[in-house]
Enzyme design. Structure first.
Site, PDB file in Angstrom:
ATOM      1  N   LYS B  89       0.810  -1.225   0.000  1.00  0.00           N
ATOM      2  CA  LYS B  89       0.000   0.000   0.000  1.00  0.00           C
ATOM      3  C   LYS B  89       0.844   1.276   0.000  1.00  0.00           C
ATOM      4  O   LYS B  89       0.462   2.295  -0.577  1.00  0.00           O
ATOM      5  CB  LYS B  89      -0.915   0.017   1.228  1.00  0.00           C
ATOM      6  CG  LYS B  89      -2.004  -1.049   1.198  1.00  0.00           C
ATOM      7  CD  LYS B  89      -3.127  -0.649   0.261  1.00  0.00           C
ATOM      8  CE  LYS B  89      -4.281  -1.643   0.326  1.00  0.00           C
ATOM      9  NZ  LYS B  89      -5.225  -1.423  -0.778  1.00  0.00           N
ATOM     10  N   GLU B 111      -9.864   6.649   2.471  1.00  0.00           N
ATOM     11  CA  GLU B 111     -10.790   5.665   3.015  1.00  0.00           C
ATOM     12  C   GLU B 111      -9.966   4.468   3.437  1.00  0.00           C
ATOM     13  O   GLU B 111      -8.870   4.250   2.926  1.00  0.00           O
ATOM     14  CB  GLU B 111     -11.807   5.254   1.943  1.00  0.00           C
ATOM     15  CG  GLU B 111     -11.355   4.121   1.006  1.00  0.00           C
ATOM     16  CD  GLU B 111     -10.168   4.487   0.119  1.00  0.00           C
ATOM     17  OE1 GLU B 111      -9.951   5.694  -0.102  1.00  0.00           O
ATOM     18  OE2 GLU B 111      -9.459   3.578  -0.339  1.00  0.00           O
ATOM     19  N   SER B 377       1.745  -9.744  -0.882  1.00  0.00           N
ATOM     20  CA  SER B 377       1.420  -8.316  -0.786  1.00  0.00           C
ATOM     21  C   SER B 377       1.557  -7.724   0.611  1.00  0.00           C
ATOM     22  O   SER B 377       1.777  -6.535   0.769  1.00  0.00           O
ATOM     23  CB  SER B 377       0.001  -8.092  -1.291  1.00  0.00           C
ATOM     24  OG  SER B 377      -0.899  -8.916  -0.586  1.00  0.00           O
TER      25      SER B 377
END
Lengths: 255, 393
Positions: B89, B111, B377
């Protein structure tokens, strides 16, 4: 001539009222519309509820969530409105987000609107470019006016473009805001109202967002042709149901 | 056939910007500037430097020997779990915070679902000294307390989304509403390859560093820049977009997407959008989404909060529709088992999102000489409680 265009020619400031179909009770739709017309309202926006209404504030969103819980769907709304033109003459507009209309089928939806006697559509998340390319001919075929929004941030050039594509009125969002947000209009809004009035657009403007009482109605319609009340009316419905609609409208227009 | 975005902001028939006029100036400003800004040598330099010194890139491409032996193929793990804040991220939030600064924005909104993107955003806001507001569903706030605490420690304000279903999709709606109310000074850092154009493309480009590194790392270890397969999990799809990006147009590289089947495709508790969804508009873009026949967006379910989203990014909708990527649904149970297996075989505790990708090896057989790169990830620290409850540890 489309009822909206006819109404816009009347020599008066117009009051348009928004409500969410299926709220507070599933079967209130026709009662609310009839009461609004009897109360002297000029135009009605019937909200087709959506699970994710991006442009709406807490009041309208909560009413949409409740309406969906009550069982409102596109089919149910069309059934409720089937005979509406037997009793109601003022312009009726359906306001809804694009996804439910897309799932119904844009052509099928437009056809159904035409059969019922709906005069126009407001689809806030259908961009004007996509409308022009893909749906303009469909709307025109069924004689539905598509109403576009402008905001204080919309550039002059884009306002001209929207004006050129519009064929009814322009929905003028009063401030950078979702619905139901502001309390009263300040200097910034007044200047914005003046700026738009001075552009001498071919379509009249009707102001929405932030209108809740007689004072804001008069402010909004000083230069514009009319004003739209949504969240404040929903709040009234929350409190009183379908009772006292004439009293509510009277304290807005003071007529 | 192109698998990348076209000049109108569409991947095939998916994408576009289905936004209310109130958002038009914000999105248009970004659309007109993002490619220009990203192409500036100064921007590139700053982005690369932060990825190296702050995030800790390049992330290793690790040949997983014991896992490979078990499945009789050559498995490489792209270790995004080793990034600062524990997942891919941060690649996107670093890029977008620099973009926000170039555009002169003072205030950042985001968000978050599980809180990973919220933490990554709060982190870069602290780094740059910008105000940070994170919208998070009320229900998610209750079940992700450690990440809420992290965001607060990093100086962010966490605002509960109390509308609708009170989860990620509603947090996204609230963030969009905030942006409508604050059109001039605010930048919205979307956490995945979703939202109106140019977001899916911009986020994919920031995440593309993942596949760029895979190319040269594979060259060093295997003597070739192309794997035979790239596997990634898809919620919105940002880690997959990053891992696929530089291989999109090369159909010799096969792409596999692991979707969350939740308790099973037909259970009513699933997030497998490619199977259960159909075409529609979600959060400003045309894509595949889970909805009722009336077009109301439905609430998905997955044990993994990061895959618990009712849509997929438009790039992935296109990859699915054209058959460029193979989508495989993985249940909660299959993912949890695969996650635990990686712990035992390689000493790596994966995020449950990544465990969905790992579960592909039980579903699909690869040849012994196939080079399979899997995007790991994120790390599993955030999921410890779920692992504890699931396995009665």
């Amino acid at each position: 001539m489309n009822r909206i265009n006819q109404k816009l020619q009347e020599d008066k400031k117009l009051l348009s009222i928004y409500f969410t179909a299926g709220y507070p009770e599933l079967d209130n739709t026709v009662t609310i519309i009839q009461n609004l017309e009897k109360s002297g309202v000029d135009m009605i926006e019937i909200g087709l509820p959506f699970s994710d209404p991006l442009a709406d504030g807490p009041t309208i969103q909560a009413s949409s969530t409740q309406a969906l819980k009550n069982g409102m769907t596109t089919d149910v709304l069309f059934k409720q409105l089937k005979d509406i033109r037997k009793s109601v003459n003022i312009p009726l507009i359906i306001m809804g987000y694009f996804n439910p209309i897309l799932q119904y089928g844009v052509e099928a939806f437009s056809k159904k609107c035409a059969e019922i006697g709906i005069d126009g559509l407001i689809i806030p998340d259908l961009p004007i470019e996509v409308y022009n390319e893909a749906y303009k001919t469909v709307f025109e075929k069924y004689k539905l006016l598509n109403i576009f929004l402008i905001t204080p941030q919309t550039s002059g050039e884009r306002i001209r473009f929207i004006d050129s594509v519009s064929n009814g009125f322009i929905y003028m969002v009063s401030s950078a805001s979702v619905t139901g947000n502001s309390s009263g209009f300040g200097e910034e809004q007044t200047q914005y109202f003046k700026r738009i009035a001075n552009m001498k657009l071919k379509n009249p403007q009707i102001v929405g967002f932030g209108i809740s009482d007689n004072k804001t109605f008069l402010q909004a319609t000083q230069d514009a042709k009319g004003a739209i009340i949504g969240s404040a009316f929903i709040k009234h419905l929350s409190k009183f149901g379908t009772n006292k609609i004439p009293e509510y409208i009277k304290q807005i227009t003071k007529l | 056939m192109s698998y990348n975005i076209n000049n109108k902001g569409y991947y095939g028939e998916f994408g576009g910007a289905f936004i209310p006029e109130m958002l038009y100036p914000n999105v248009e400003e970004l659309r007109q500037n993002y490619l220009k800004v990203m192409a500036e040598p100064e921007f590139q330099k700053e982005f690369d430097k932060l990825l190296k010194d702050y995030v800790g890139r390049p992330s290793p491409l690790y040949f997983a020997k014991r896992l490979s032996a078990k499945y009789n193929t050559k498995i490489y793990l792209k270790r995004e779990d080793l990034n600062h804040t524990g997942a891919h991220k941060i690649n996107n939030t670093i890029g977008q915070i620099l973009m926000a600064k170039r555009l002169g924005k003072q205030r950042i909104i985001a968000e978050t679902g599980a809180g990973q993107h919220g933490v990554a955003t709060a982190t870069v806001c602290a780094l740059m000294g910008l105000e940070c507001i994170v919208y998070m569903g009320e229900i998610d706030i209750a079940r992700q307390a450690p990440n809420v605490a992290r965001m607060k420690m990093l100086g962010a304000t966490v605002i509960p989304a109390v509308s609708g279903s009170k989860t990620l999709k509603d947090a996204t709606n609230e963030a969009i509403r905030d942006w409508i109310n604050n059109p001039v000074d605010t930048h919205y850092i979307i956490g995945s390859v979703v939202g109106p154009h140019p977001y899916p493309d911009m986020v994919a480009r920031f995440q593309a560093v993942v596949s760029k590194e895979i190319q040269w790392q594979l060259k060093e270890q295997e003597g070739k820049t192309k794997p035979d397969y790239v596997i990634a999990c898809v919620g919105g799809g940002s880690n997959a977009a990053g891992a696929y990006y530089h291989f999109l147009e090369d159909t010799n590289v096969k792409l596999i997407a692991a979707e969350a089947a939740g308790k099973g495709i037909q259970s009513g508790e699933s997030a497998a959008t490619s199977v259960l969804g159909n075409e529609g508009i979600i959060h400003g873009s045309k894509s595949l989404l889970m909805q009722t026949k009336d077009g109301q967006i439905t609430e998905p379910y997955s044990i993994s909060a990061g895959l618990d989203y009712p849509g997929i990014g438009p790039m992935h909708a296109h990859l699915y529709k054209t058959g460029r990527a193979e989508f495989i649904s993985i249940t909660d149970d299959e993912a949890m088992k695969a996650g635990l297996e990686l712990c035992k075989l390689e000493g790596i505790i994966p995020a449950i999102e990544s465990s969905h990708a790992l579960a592909i090896f039980e579903q699909k057989t690869f040849k012994p000489n196939d080079v399979v790169v899997l995007s790991l990830s994120g790390r599993g620290d955030k999921d410890l409680e779920t692992y504890i409850n699931y396995f009665n540890l």
